[in-house]
Design a protein around this motif. Structure first.
Motif, PDB file in Angstrom:
ATOM      1  N   SER A 281       0.825  -1.200   0.000  1.00 49.78           N
ATOM      2  CA  SER A 281       0.000   0.000   0.000  1.00 49.78           C
ATOM      3  C   SER A 281       0.862   1.254   0.000  1.00 49.78           C
ATOM      4  CB  SER A 281      -0.896   0.001   1.243  1.00 49.78           C
ATOM      5  OG  SER A 281      -0.093   0.128   2.414  1.00 49.78           O
ATOM      6  N   ASN A 282       0.217   2.402  -0.050  1.00 50.02           N
ATOM      7  CA  ASN A 282       0.949   3.667   0.030  1.00 50.02           C
ATOM      8  C   ASN A 282       1.701   3.786   1.352  1.00 50.02           C
ATOM      9  OD1 ASN A 282       0.009   4.366  -2.478  1.00 50.02           O
ATOM     10  ND2 ASN A 282      -1.446   5.913  -1.765  1.00 50.02           N
ATOM     11  N   ASP A 283       1.086   3.321   2.441  1.00 49.10           N
ATOM     12  CA  ASP A 283       1.770   3.347   3.736  1.00 49.10           C
ATOM     13  C   ASP A 283       3.013   2.472   3.712  1.00 49.10           C
ATOM     14  OD1 ASP A 283      -0.052   5.086   4.822  1.00 49.10           O
ATOM     15  OD2 ASP A 283      -1.268   3.526   5.767  1.00 49.10           O
ATOM     16  N   ASP A 284       2.918   1.335   3.038  1.00 52.09           N
ATOM     17  CA  ASP A 284       4.068   0.437   2.925  1.00 52.09           C
ATOM     18  C   ASP A 284       5.205   1.114   2.168  1.00 52.09           C
ATOM     19  OD1 ASP A 284       2.843  -1.615   4.287  1.00 52.09           O
ATOM     20  OD2 ASP A 284       2.014  -2.524   2.487  1.00 52.09           O
ATOM     21  N   LYS A 285       4.876   1.795   1.089  1.00 47.64           N
ATOM     22  CA  LYS A 285       5.902   2.496   0.301  1.00 47.64           C
ATOM     23  C   LYS A 285       6.576   3.592   1.138  1.00 47.64           C
ATOM     24  CE  LYS A 285       3.804   1.642  -4.257  1.00 47.64           C
ATOM     25  NZ  LYS A 285       2.588   0.935  -3.903  1.00 47.64           N
TER      26      LYS A 285
ATOM     27  N   ALA B 175      12.045   6.873  -3.505  1.00 45.58           N
ATOM     28  CA  ALA B 175      11.695   8.294  -3.624  1.00 45.58           C
ATOM     29  C   ALA B 175      10.744   8.517  -4.795  1.00 45.58           C
ATOM     30  CB  ALA B 175      12.960   9.131  -3.790  1.00 45.58           C
ATOM     31  N   TYR B 176      10.977   7.812  -5.897  1.00 46.28           N
ATOM     32  CA  TYR B 176      10.108   7.930  -7.075  1.00 46.28           C
ATOM     33  C   TYR B 176       8.678   7.484  -6.745  1.00 46.28           C
ATOM     34  CZ  TYR B 176       8.116   6.873 -11.666  1.00 46.28           C
ATOM     35  OH  TYR B 176       7.283   6.811 -12.761  1.00 46.28           O
TER      36      TYR B 176
ATOM     37  N   PHE C 139       2.569  11.488  -3.361  1.00 52.08           N
ATOM     38  CA  PHE C 139       2.330  12.897  -3.056  1.00 52.08           C
ATOM     39  C   PHE C 139       1.615  13.600  -4.211  1.00 52.08           C
ATOM     40  CE2 PHE C 139       5.490  12.306   0.324  1.00 52.08           C
ATOM     41  CZ  PHE C 139       4.880  13.026   1.346  1.00 52.08           C
ATOM     42  N   ASN C 140       1.906  13.182  -5.421  1.00 53.34           N
ATOM     43  CA  ASN C 140       1.204  13.746  -6.574  1.00 53.34           C
ATOM     44  C   ASN C 140      -0.277  13.403  -6.501  1.00 53.34           C
ATOM     45  OD1 ASN C 140       1.112  14.962  -9.316  1.00 53.34           O
ATOM     46  ND2 ASN C 140       0.569  12.884  -9.928  1.00 53.34           N
ATOM     47  N   GLU C 141      -0.573  12.164  -6.142  1.00 55.33           N
ATOM     48  CA  GLU C 141      -1.960  11.724  -6.015  1.00 55.33           C
ATOM     49  C   GLU C 141      -2.667  12.472  -4.886  1.00 55.33           C
ATOM     50  OE1 GLU C 141      -4.387   7.463  -5.532  1.00 55.33           O
ATOM     51  OE2 GLU C 141      -2.203   7.537  -5.434  1.00 55.33           O
ATOM     52  N   GLN C 142      -1.912  12.851  -3.860  1.00 51.70           N
ATOM     53  CA  GLN C 142      -2.483  13.556  -2.711  1.00 51.70           C
ATOM     54  C   GLN C 142      -2.549  15.067  -2.927  1.00 51.70           C
ATOM     55  OE1 GLN C 142       0.063  12.277   0.492  1.00 51.70           O
ATOM     56  NE2 GLN C 142      -0.953  10.293   0.695  1.00 51.70           N
ATOM     57  N   GLY C 143      -2.100  15.533  -4.093  1.00 54.57           N
ATOM     58  CA  GLY C 143      -2.177  16.951  -4.388  1.00 54.57           C
ATOM     59  C   GLY C 143      -1.083  17.787  -3.759  1.00 54.57           C
TER      60      GLY C 143
ATOM     61  N   LYS D 236       6.333  16.326  -4.387  1.00 49.60           N
ATOM     62  CA  LYS D 236       6.567  15.418  -5.512  1.00 49.60           C
ATOM     63  C   LYS D 236       7.831  15.821  -6.261  1.00 49.60           C
ATOM     64  CE  LYS D 236       4.932  14.475 -10.178  1.00 49.60           C
ATOM     65  NZ  LYS D 236       3.994  14.905 -11.246  1.00 49.60           N
ATOM     66  N   LYS D 237       7.962  17.093  -6.580  1.00 52.86           N
ATOM     67  CA  LYS D 237       9.127  17.579  -7.314  1.00 52.86           C
ATOM     68  C   LYS D 237      10.408  17.347  -6.537  1.00 52.86           C
ATOM     69  CE  LYS D 237      10.950  21.752  -9.564  1.00 52.86           C
ATOM     70  NZ  LYS D 237      10.682  23.185  -9.863  1.00 52.86           N
ATOM     71  N   GLU D 238      10.402  17.640  -5.234  1.00 50.42           N
ATOM     72  CA  GLU D 238      11.582  17.417  -4.394  1.00 50.42           C
ATOM     73  C   GLU D 238      12.025  15.958  -4.438  1.00 50.42           C
ATOM     74  OE1 GLU D 238      10.463  18.640  -0.524  1.00 50.42           O
ATOM     75  OE2 GLU D 238      10.435  20.792  -0.975  1.00 50.42           O
ATOM     76  N   LEU D 239      11.057  15.066  -4.329  1.00 47.48           N
ATOM     77  CA  LEU D 239      11.370  13.636  -4.307  1.00 47.48           C
ATOM     78  C   LEU D 239      11.881  13.149  -5.657  1.00 47.48           C
ATOM     79  CD1 LEU D 239       8.382  12.429  -2.130  1.00 47.48           C
ATOM     80  CD2 LEU D 239      10.805  12.064  -1.578  1.00 47.48           C
TER      81      LEU D 239
END
Length: 353
Positions: A133-137, A165-166, A172-176, A181-184
């Protein structure tokens, strides 16, 4: 005199009794106060224990069944982080995480990736988390950062950190949150570059350099996009040479060929002006790579199937395109990339299905 002495003795005894009684009363009051404080302290300790238990429950990483993953290339750091995550977990690297999860093994100060089984376990755990899941990532990223001081000496660490990081950037992109996102994404490119500098013979290092470099397209000028396009092709082909059985490598090369084939007239003019030999590719080359990726992938891959259909549309083989569109549409949605692919599939099915 005897009478007065006798009465004085009695009065003195009464006074002593009064004083003794007052002392005992005060002592009892203090003992009651201490007892009350101890009960309150015990209640606070119990509450704290419950909160710690809830915290451990929240952050426990559960082993998940490993699923086949997939990666995409978009068409369109440092030491301080290590300190931040050590502080966040209240101490030294993996030991703190071990206390939280109960699953991690402790690395010794002299551990090395090449010889220590524990380090390989860390990599295995992160690979499992990548497929969750996202939490796992998120936890995979934190696990790698927390162990940076101990297992960051090889390319294996850095390409995994790049991948982590990707993946986190996509979340983060999905979360708005486009800033994070850019930093990562830039962090991911930096880590992939470090991985390559440590070992040019690691196919995953080349793969994640190509993936992450392609993900920066939305922040770059047309000139930089075309310039980086040569690098993406070069490293993707090298990744295929080193690991030809990885379906994601063929998918990436297919995406590169498709993107170059679909360049606008203006982009082609810019490329011709800036480069003596601008990038070229055919739709047949793109289709070949996508079909190879589909062949190597043991499970259905919605996004890759979508691009196979798009290639057939460009070739005007509409019956085949319809078949791939409908089959891709039936593949379950697993993540944000699948959601985007499903939207495009619906549009294309309306037109060609």
């Amino acid at each position: 005199m005897s009478f007065f002495r006798q009465n004085a003795t009695i009065i003195s005894g009464i006074g002593a009794s009064v004083l003794l009684g007052s002392g005992l009363t005060l002592l009892l009051v203090r003992l009651n106060s201490i007892s009350r404080d101890l009960r309150e302290l015990a209640a606070s300790v119990a509450k704290l224990r419950d909160e710690v238990g809830a915290f451990q429950e929240k952050f426990t990483i559960r082993k998940r069944r490993r699923l086949q993953g997939f990666y995409s290339v978009t068409a369109s750091s440092g030491e301080d982080d290590d300190d931040i995550y050590q502080d966040a977990y209240g101490g030294s690297d993996l030991e703190s995480l071990k206390e939280l999860t109960g699953e991690y093994v402790q690395l010794t100060e002299n551990s090395t990736v090449g010889t220590d089984i524990a380090a390989r376990d860390i990599f295995k755990q992160t690979e499992d988390l990548f497929e969750g899941s996202n939490d796992d990532k998120q936890l995979a990223y934190e696990l790698l950062i927390a162990n940076k001081s101990k297992i960051s000496g090889t390319e294996e660490y850095y390409w995994r950190l790049s991948k982590s990081a990707y993946l986190l950037a996509q979340i983060f992109n999905e979360q708005g949150n486009p800033e994070r996102k850019k930093e990562l994404l830039y962090e991911a490119v930096e880590n992939a570059t470090t991985s390559l500098s440590l070992n040019q013979q690691d196919g995953n290092a080349h793969k994640w350099y190509a993936i992450t470099l392609g993900s920066l397209n939305e922040y770059q000028s047309t000139q930089d996009k075309i310039k980086n396009g040569f690098l993406i092709r070069e490293h993707t082909k090298r990744a295929i040479e080193l690991n030809p059985s990885d379906p994601s490598n063929h998918y990436m090369l297919g995406r590169w060929c498709y993107s170059v084939y679909m360049l606008s007239w203006l982009e082609r003019k810019v490329a011709s002006t800036l480069f003596a030999s601008p990038p070229t590719a055919t739709i047949e080359e793109a289709l070949e790579e996508f079909l190879q990726a589909d062949k190597l992938k043991p499970v259905k891959w919605k996004e890759n199937m979508l691009f196979i259909a798009k290639c057939y549309i460009e070739l005007r083989k509409y019956d085949k395109a319809k078949e791939w569109l409908n089959n891709a549409f039936k593949v379950p949605i697993k993540d944000a990339n699948d959601k985007e692919a499903q939207v495009e599939l619906e549009t294309l099915i309306t037109k060609y299905g």
